[in-house]
Scaffold this active site. Structure first.
Site, PDB file in Angstrom:
ATOM      1  N   ARG A  20      -0.131 -24.681  -7.319  1.00 18.26           N
ATOM      2  CA  ARG A  20      -0.653 -26.259  -7.336  1.00 18.26           C
ATOM      3  C   ARG A  20      -1.839 -26.307  -6.288  1.00 18.26           C
ATOM      4  O   ARG A  20      -2.596 -27.040  -6.652  1.00 18.26           O
ATOM      5  CB  ARG A  20       0.614 -27.241  -6.729  1.00 18.26           C
ATOM      6  CG  ARG A  20       1.682 -27.231  -7.968  1.00 18.26           C
ATOM      7  CD  ARG A  20       2.835 -28.038  -7.384  1.00 18.26           C
ATOM      8  NE  ARG A  20       3.384 -27.527  -6.350  1.00 18.26           N
ATOM      9  CZ  ARG A  20       4.128 -28.236  -5.202  1.00 18.26           C
ATOM     10  NH1 ARG A  20       4.281 -29.522  -5.547  1.00 18.26           N
ATOM     11  NH2 ARG A  20       4.400 -27.590  -4.265  1.00 18.26           N
ATOM     12  N   ASN A  38       5.390 -29.687  -9.778  1.00 19.01           N
ATOM     13  CA  ASN A  38       6.437 -28.602 -10.364  1.00 19.01           C
ATOM     14  C   ASN A  38       7.410 -29.319 -11.161  1.00 19.01           C
ATOM     15  O   ASN A  38       7.893 -30.504 -10.919  1.00 19.01           O
ATOM     16  CB  ASN A  38       7.139 -28.103  -8.806  1.00 19.01           C
ATOM     17  CG  ASN A  38       6.234 -26.738  -8.275  1.00 19.01           C
ATOM     18  OD1 ASN A  38       5.458 -26.339  -8.996  1.00 19.01           O
ATOM     19  ND2 ASN A  38       6.662 -26.858  -6.948  1.00 19.01           N
TER      20      ASN A  38
END
Length: 92
Positions: A20, A38
């Site tokens: 990320r 996520n």
């Protein structure tokens, strides 16, 4: 320059490998807006909004990911832009 919005789902070893953070830096570098998070199933989901060529390039980059990742697949679907989204942020 045509703007598009794409939702992407990235599978493989993509959690716990700074995916990320890497994706946010890449998106910002390419002038994209959106978010990344996520998912409970171990995948990562993202909204990518911006010029079509930049979004397509970002999808390709997500297929490789950062060094510690092992990407299995990137599934994409065109979507409507989300109003009020500016910048690119990690949301979960």
């Amino acid at each position: 320059m045509t703007s598009v919005a794409v939702k992407a789902r990235v599978t493989g070893r993509v959690q716990g490998v700074a995916f990320r953070t890497w994706a946010r830096a890449e998106a910002v570098r390419h002038g994209l807006s959106g978010w990344i998070r996520n998912e409970p199933d171990g995948s990562v989901r993202a909204l990518l909004m911006g010029p079509a060529a930049s979004v397509a390039d970002m999808v390709r980059r997500m297929g490789r990911g950062p060094g510690a990742a092992s990407v299995k697949d990137v599934l994409t679907e065109r979507t409507d832009p989300e109003p009020g989204v500016s910048g690119f942020r990690i949301v979960g």
